[in-house]
Design a protein around this motif. Structure first.
Motif, PDB file in Angstrom:
ATOM      1  N   THR A 192      -1.703  10.159   2.132  1.00 59.37           N
ATOM      2  CA  THR A 192      -2.716  10.654   1.199  1.00 59.37           C
ATOM      3  C   THR A 192      -2.864  12.166   1.318  1.00 59.37           C
ATOM      4  O   THR A 192      -2.913  12.880   0.305  1.00 59.37           O
ATOM      5  N   LEU A 193      -2.903  12.654   2.550  1.00 55.18           N
ATOM      6  CA  LEU A 193      -3.072  14.100   2.758  1.00 55.18           C
ATOM      7  C   LEU A 193      -1.856  14.874   2.247  1.00 55.18           C
ATOM      8  O   LEU A 193      -2.008  15.936   1.634  1.00 55.18           O
TER       9      LEU A 193
ATOM     10  N   GLN B 196       0.825  -1.211   0.000  1.00 55.86           N
ATOM     11  CA  GLN B 196       0.000   0.000   0.000  1.00 55.86           C
ATOM     12  C   GLN B 196       0.860   1.262   0.000  1.00 55.86           C
ATOM     13  O   GLN B 196       0.517   2.259  -0.626  1.00 55.86           O
TER      14      GLN B 196
ATOM     15  N   THR C 111     -10.338   9.854   3.926  1.00 54.87           N
ATOM     16  CA  THR C 111      -9.427  10.756   4.636  1.00 54.87           C
ATOM     17  C   THR C 111      -9.486  12.161   4.040  1.00 54.87           C
ATOM     18  O   THR C 111      -9.538  13.159   4.765  1.00 54.87           O
TER      19      THR C 111
ATOM     20  N   LEU D  17      -1.427   5.499   5.892  1.00 56.95           N
ATOM     21  CA  LEU D  17      -2.073   5.675   4.597  1.00 56.95           C
ATOM     22  C   LEU D  17      -2.810   7.008   4.555  1.00 56.95           C
ATOM     23  O   LEU D  17      -2.752   7.744   3.560  1.00 56.95           O
ATOM     24  N   ALA D  18      -3.501   7.335   5.646  1.00 56.80           N
ATOM     25  CA  ALA D  18      -4.265   8.582   5.689  1.00 56.80           C
ATOM     26  C   ALA D  18      -3.330   9.790   5.555  1.00 56.80           C
ATOM     27  O   ALA D  18      -3.581  10.702   4.764  1.00 56.80           O
TER      28      ALA D  18
ATOM     29  N   THR E 191      -7.415   0.597  -0.388  1.00 56.06           N
ATOM     30  CA  THR E 191      -6.552   1.757  -0.231  1.00 56.06           C
ATOM     31  C   THR E 191      -7.269   3.013  -0.719  1.00 56.06           C
ATOM     32  O   THR E 191      -7.219   4.065  -0.065  1.00 56.06           O
TER      33      THR E 191
ATOM     34  N   LEU F 208      -9.909   4.266   1.840  1.00 58.06           N
ATOM     35  CA  LEU F 208      -9.327   4.928   3.001  1.00 58.06           C
ATOM     36  C   LEU F 208      -8.770   6.287   2.603  1.00 58.06           C
ATOM     37  O   LEU F 208      -8.949   7.289   3.306  1.00 58.06           O
ATOM     38  N   ALA F 209      -8.102   6.340   1.444  1.00 59.11           N
ATOM     39  CA  ALA F 209      -7.518   7.598   0.991  1.00 59.11           C
ATOM     40  C   ALA F 209      -8.610   8.647   0.758  1.00 59.11           C
ATOM     41  O   ALA F 209      -8.503   9.794   1.204  1.00 59.11           O
TER      42      ALA F 209
ATOM     43  N   THR G 281      -3.443   2.431   9.216  1.00 59.56           N
ATOM     44  CA  THR G 281      -4.460   3.350   8.717  1.00 59.56           C
ATOM     45  C   THR G 281      -3.928   4.786   8.765  1.00 59.56           C
ATOM     46  O   THR G 281      -4.098   5.557   7.810  1.00 59.56           O
TER      47      THR G 281
ATOM     48  N   LEU H 190       0.616   4.052  -2.904  1.00 63.59           N
ATOM     49  CA  LEU H 190       0.337   5.477  -2.656  1.00 63.59           C
ATOM     50  C   LEU H 190       1.487   6.350  -3.157  1.00 63.59           C
ATOM     51  O   LEU H 190       1.264   7.488  -3.557  1.00 63.59           O
TER      52      LEU H 190
END
Lengths: 245, 245
Positions: free
Chosen positions: A235-236, A94, B235, A231-232, B228, B231-232, A228, A98
């Motif tokens: 992503t941000l 993951q 978020t 990944l969060a 993924t 969740l992304a 989690t 990403l």
């Protein structure tokens, strides 16, 4: 799988013969036939197109042509306190999907010592998982992975070599500064994000990171599991960097 | 576990007797003793404090006191094309941890029919996983789950009942409109996000969603696995909603 990744050594005179899971995917899922084109890439190299020359019972021969340019690595790096092996195993693909340029795994007070003995930290384990993530996300750039058993030595002596430039962020519950606003307010071309262990960084670790230019940023009102949260937050960071372009 | 969740029926005269995994966690991980306070909550109810009355070999008795107010459910809902059962099983706890008010699971052309037979869609399977996620994130509000085998009937006949108000978004690769800018540009107090199957929504499905006020938004340059991506995107929605306050 949205891209078939080849190792450079698999190419002979512009052709690659696949026998493994990739061949199985081409034959059974994509159901390719001679003459079909599939998206390919070289690990850490260019992307391109593979023309299917022949399909056997368990082998596929590709005639490969590549683009002239290689994409840059993703502009985000990760400094991650070693999570439980089971969690890290799930994370590798993951993270690669990403998009992470470098992954530095570190010790911390709240990391259990025996976690470092796990085979999940060996390239034999994580490399195929990273490649799985790249094939999903259509990227060729393999994250660089390093493992650091000495948090203090890492931060004091190696940080500038490993993460030479870029905005440094450390995720910490209860901070007032939002992550995304911080990223958008800076113009550095790379961001490195530090994510602590399940119980958080201790005071010493957090102070040491701050003394080395890590800006503490808020991670939102909910307490998330390490995977989690990772990944969060990635992503941000990615989204905020895209938004400021 | 950052909160021990109790079912309302477990409370007798302000006390709860725990025998299961929660007792094990209190005894073996938190190592509580009589007189200690632990954070508690009632499923879909108030949060509060449990004072440990006694600790036995495999049981813990808590004296419970609750706050007067119950928090609102998270302001984000999810319309999710049924992923592979293995993927969905992993998702439940993470969805609850990130915070989702309602989860509507739907069929789509690119969902395999036999996925609907999975026990992962039964409350017996998903409820404990959702509660696990809530205990991680310190929330008491259990996501409402519904399962819809008819995509068209769901969108045409039930959408306004299930997601009565709020901004509707559908994640779709290649769209130009960024998700976060769209959320920040709207003032609705709720957002529902539609996430398609691994191969994406088909043209009919996307058109039907758009005809029912779903705004297509970009999901970023990388192709992510359903879990993924889910969740992304959740978020990003949460973060954008917080940023506009």
């Amino acid at each position: 799988v949205n891209l078939i990744l080849l190792e450079a050594a698999e190419l002979r005179d512009g052709e690659a013969v696949l026998h493994d899971k990739r061949a199985g995917h081409l034959i059974n899922v994509l159901k390719v036939a001679a003459g079909d084109n599939v998206r390919i890439g070289i690990v850490d190299g260019a992307m391109g197109v593979g023309r299917v020359r022949s399909v056997g019972d368990d082998a596929v021969v590709l005639r490969c042509a590549f683009e002239p340019d290689v994409t840059d690595p993703p502009p985000v790096d990760l400094l991650l306190a070693l999570p439980r092996p089971k969690v890290l195993r799930r994370l590798w693909a993951q993270l690669a999907a990403l998009g992470v340029g470098r992954i530095a795994i570190t010790n911390a007070e709240r990391v259990e010592r025996n976690y470092f003995d796990t085979h999940v930290l060996t390239p034999a384990c994580y490399r195929p998982l990273l490649i799985e993530g790249l094939q999903q996300a259509r990227d060729t750039r393999l994250p660089t992975v390093s493992v650091h058993r000495q948090f203090r030595a890492l931060v004091e002596d190696q940080m500038d070599a490993i993460f030479p430039d870029g905005l440094r962020l450390v995720a910490h519950p209860g901070e007032q500064t939002p992550l995304t606003a911080t990223v958008r307010g800076h113009s550095e071309r790379r961001v490195v994000l530090a994510v602590g262990p399940e119980g958080g960084w201790n005071d010493f670790e957090l102070a040491l990171l701050e003394a080395h230019r890590f800006v503490p940023v808020d991670i939102g009102p909910r307490t998330l599991r390490t995977d989690t949260a990772c990944l969060a937050l990635l992503t941000l960071v990615h989204d905020a960097m895209r938004a400021r372009i």
